[in-house]
Design a protein around this motif. Structure first.
Motif, PDB file in Angstrom:
ATOM      1  N   ASP A 297       0.828  -1.210   0.000  1.00 30.68           N
ATOM      2  CA  ASP A 297       0.000   0.000   0.000  1.00 30.68           C
ATOM      3  C   ASP A 297       0.860   1.256   0.000  1.00 30.68           C
ATOM      4  O   ASP A 297       1.701   1.446   0.890  1.00 30.68           O
ATOM      5  CB  ASP A 297      -0.928  -0.013   1.219  1.00 30.68           C
ATOM      6  N   THR A 298       0.655   2.124  -0.958  1.00 30.83           N
ATOM      7  CA  THR A 298       1.475   3.334  -1.115  1.00 30.83           C
ATOM      8  C   THR A 298       1.316   4.279   0.061  1.00 30.83           C
ATOM      9  O   THR A 298       2.306   4.804   0.595  1.00 30.83           O
ATOM     10  CB  THR A 298       1.094   4.070  -2.415  1.00 30.83           C
ATOM     11  N   LYS A 299       0.075   4.506   0.497  1.00 29.13           N
ATOM     12  CA  LYS A 299      -0.181   5.445   1.594  1.00 29.13           C
ATOM     13  C   LYS A 299       0.495   4.992   2.874  1.00 29.13           C
ATOM     14  O   LYS A 299       1.188   5.750   3.552  1.00 29.13           O
ATOM     15  CB  LYS A 299      -1.693   5.601   1.792  1.00 29.13           C
ATOM     16  N   ASN A 300       0.314   3.716   3.255  1.00 30.32           N
ATOM     17  CA  ASN A 300       0.909   3.210   4.493  1.00 30.32           C
ATOM     18  C   ASN A 300       2.429   3.137   4.419  1.00 30.32           C
ATOM     19  O   ASN A 300       3.123   3.437   5.385  1.00 30.32           O
ATOM     20  CB  ASN A 300       0.320   1.835   4.831  1.00 30.32           C
ATOM     21  N   SER A 301       2.968   2.730   3.261  1.00 35.37           N
ATOM     22  CA  SER A 301       4.428   2.672   3.086  1.00 35.37           C
ATOM     23  C   SER A 301       5.046   4.059   3.195  1.00 35.37           C
ATOM     24  O   SER A 301       6.102   4.254   3.812  1.00 35.37           O
ATOM     25  CB  SER A 301       4.769   2.048   1.731  1.00 35.37           C
ATOM     26  N   HIS A 302       4.359   5.051   2.613  1.00 38.97           N
ATOM     27  CA  HIS A 302       4.836   6.427   2.686  1.00 38.97           C
ATOM     28  C   HIS A 302       4.837   6.917   4.125  1.00 38.97           C
ATOM     29  O   HIS A 302       5.796   7.560   4.578  1.00 38.97           O
ATOM     30  CB  HIS A 302       3.929   7.313   1.815  1.00 38.97           C
ATOM     31  N   GLU A 303       3.778   6.588   4.860  1.00 35.71           N
ATOM     32  CA  GLU A 303       3.681   7.003   6.260  1.00 35.71           C
ATOM     33  C   GLU A 303       4.826   6.414   7.083  1.00 35.71           C
ATOM     34  O   GLU A 303       5.470   7.098   7.875  1.00 35.71           O
ATOM     35  CB  GLU A 303       2.329   6.543   6.833  1.00 35.71           C
ATOM     36  N   ASN A 304       5.112   5.116   6.878  1.00 35.48           N
ATOM     37  CA  ASN A 304       6.192   4.472   7.625  1.00 35.48           C
ATOM     38  C   ASN A 304       7.554   5.039   7.241  1.00 35.48           C
ATOM     39  O   ASN A 304       8.427   5.246   8.091  1.00 35.48           O
ATOM     40  CB  ASN A 304       6.154   2.956   7.399  1.00 35.48           C
ATOM     41  N   GLN A 305       7.744   5.306   5.960  1.00 33.68           N
ATOM     42  CA  GLN A 305       9.013   5.855   5.492  1.00 33.68           C
ATOM     43  C   GLN A 305       9.269   7.246   6.079  1.00 33.68           C
ATOM     44  O   GLN A 305      10.406   7.572   6.441  1.00 33.68           O
ATOM     45  CB  GLN A 305       9.026   5.919   3.960  1.00 33.68           C
ATOM     46  N   LEU A 306       8.219   8.059   6.195  1.00 27.97           N
ATOM     47  CA  LEU A 306       8.365   9.378   6.811  1.00 27.97           C
ATOM     48  C   LEU A 306       8.856   9.260   8.255  1.00 27.97           C
ATOM     49  O   LEU A 306       9.736  10.016   8.689  1.00 27.97           O
ATOM     50  CB  LEU A 306       7.023  10.125   6.790  1.00 27.97           C
ATOM     51  N   VAL A 307       8.290   8.312   8.999  1.00 26.32           N
ATOM     52  CA  VAL A 307       8.688   8.100  10.394  1.00 26.32           C
ATOM     53  C   VAL A 307      10.145   7.641  10.460  1.00 26.32           C
ATOM     54  O   VAL A 307      10.944   8.138  11.267  1.00 26.32           O
ATOM     55  CB  VAL A 307       7.755   7.082  11.082  1.00 26.32           C
TER      56      VAL A 307
END
Length: 452
Positions: A297-307
């Motif tokens: 999932d792009t949205k969840n992967s992006h969120e984790n990468q930001l963290v």
């Protein structure tokens, strides 16, 4: 080494105390310990007549602590800046070189707003008595604070605390609680408004992530035992941190949380990026499919990468080395699963726990990015005081420390159970889906409260 029953351990520790030759020029904090027998820790702490009561269970260690009373503490009820906290922290650390001396407590999510009474914006306690388990070994410990110079009074207080200890009584089995009412703050309509504000193009350009949360208040007409509730929660989420702080009979804060803020051993620090969520499947095949969808999932992967990026950036000035997993893995809990990346750092000489707390807390997983603008939005718009929810709870001493982020948590008050849940709002977040995520995050604790 022979293992003592609880009465034998108390008697042995009392004899040590009576014979102890305390030097006025020695270290102000003294700790004595003896081996003890196997003990159900939560049942033991729930049976004791004194306060505070503190419980700590590490997520992936075999460590468990039940602590009672207060030998020394420091609390900030009002506004506190980082310099004041740092000074208080360094003062406590300097009182003993004994690596077994521990202060347990927490730091609120937002130290710049009013916090809960008793808990304060930061509150740490050196307990009077501790029962510690490491693997299969149990120890009973007593702490003395002779900083004031009144050695005999301190000895007598310690002896009285040991004499007051009682054996554990079985916890009452969980009963279905009659809920009188439920209210959510923000409510569903306000939640939709907030998510739409955060995902607006103009807002998200400057603040790509805000973690919005919700307070769910359950009104009840019966007494709720926080330790029974924590024990039941622990049984359903064993791969989490479990802890509780009860400073008085009126209030208890308990948490069964998956997220580590950091763990330090000497100069080595372990932390993680835990962000991105989906539900568990009804069977093994569906569970694996949902996990793979989460990874893709792009949205969840992006969120984790930001963290991940934020934590690495925050630790880099304090460290000789920082390494982080490139690829996320799936971390499974009873009702949900998260994306997870492990991060390890080697600290520069002289870096202390408060500097780590200052750098990492609140994490983007509970606040947002950039930290200042996200927290400012939360402070102004969320509509309630988070207190220790999403705060940092754990222990520290000179040589080691461990803190968890109190995301799955509850504040138990007379006639009321306060539950908390949050969701990371980024580009592409949908208000209804995020509201359902909050409901999923409360499923475990709600099932304990409402099922027979």
């Amino acid at each position: 080494m022979s293992v003592s029953s609880l009465p034998q351990a108390i008697q042995s520790l009392s004899r040590k105390l009576e014979k102890l030759d305390i030097h006025p020029q020695g270290e102000p904090i003294i700790q004595l310990s003896v081996t003890a027998c196997v003990m159900p820790m939560i049942a033991w702490i729930a049976s004791q007549p004194c306060y505070p009561r503190i419980y700590w269970h590490g997520r992936d260690t075999q460590e468990e602590v039940a602590a009672l009373g207060c030998c020394k503490d420091f609390i900030f009820e009002d506004a506190v800046d980082d310099n004041q906290l740092s000074q208080a922290y360094q003062t406590q650390r300097s009182l003993s070189t004994n690596q077994e001396i521990r202060y347990y407590g927490g730091v609120a999510f937002d130290r710049h707003t009013e916090c809960w009474p008793e808990y304060g914006r930061a509150h740490f306690i050196l307990p009077r008595v501790e029962l510690r388990r490491s693997g299969d070994e149990y120890k009973l410990l007593v702490n003395l604070n002779v900083e004031s110079g009144d050695i005999e009074q301190e000895r007598n207080l310690a002896l009285q605390a040991l004499a007051a200890l009682v054996p554990p009584k079985p916890l009452a089995p969980p009963n279905k609680i009659q809920l009188l009412s439920r209210s959510d703050r923000p409510n569903k309509l306000r939640w939709h408004e907030l998510v739409n504000q955060v995902t607006h193009d103009r807002f998200i350009q400057d603040t790509p992530k805000v973690v919005l949360s919700r307070l769910t208040q359950l009104e009840v007409n019966e007494k709720v035992d926080p330790w029974m509730l924590l024990a039941s929660w622990q049984g359903r989420n064993q791969n989490s941190f479990q802890f509780g702080f009860q400073f008085s009979p009126e209030s208890a804060f308990i948490s069964c949380t998956p997220e580590r803020l950091y763990r330090r051993r000497q100069r080595e620090v372990f932390t993680e990026a835990l962000a991105g969520t989906t539900t568990r499947g009804l069977n093994e095949a569906e569970d694996a499919m949902l996990a793979q969808q989460l990874l893709d999932d792009t949205k969840n992967s992006h969120e984790n990468q930001l963290v991940r990026e934020h934590i690495v950036d925050a630790l880099t000035p304090l460290s000789n080395y920082v390494g982080a997993d490139e690829l996320a893995k799936v971390f499974k809990l009873s009702h949900i699963q998260h994306l997870h990346r492990a991060i390890r750092a080697e600290l520069k000489p002289g870096v202390n726990d408060f500097q780590i707390l200052q750098a990492l807390h609140p994490t983007p997983a509970v606040g947002g990015l950039p930290k200042a603008s996200a927290i400012n939005f939360i402070r102004q718009r969320e509509g309630y005081t988070r207190g220790w929810y999403a705060g940092a709870c754990g222990y520290f001493n000179k040589y080691e420390s461990e803190f968890a982020v109190a995301i799955r948590s509850a504040l138990i008050e007379p006639g009321r159970i306060n539950l908390f849940a949050g969701a990371g709002i980024v580009s592409g977040s949908e208000a209804e889906a995020e509201w359902n995520e909050l409901e999923n995050k409360l499923k475990t604790i709600m099932s304990i409260l409402t099922e027979v």
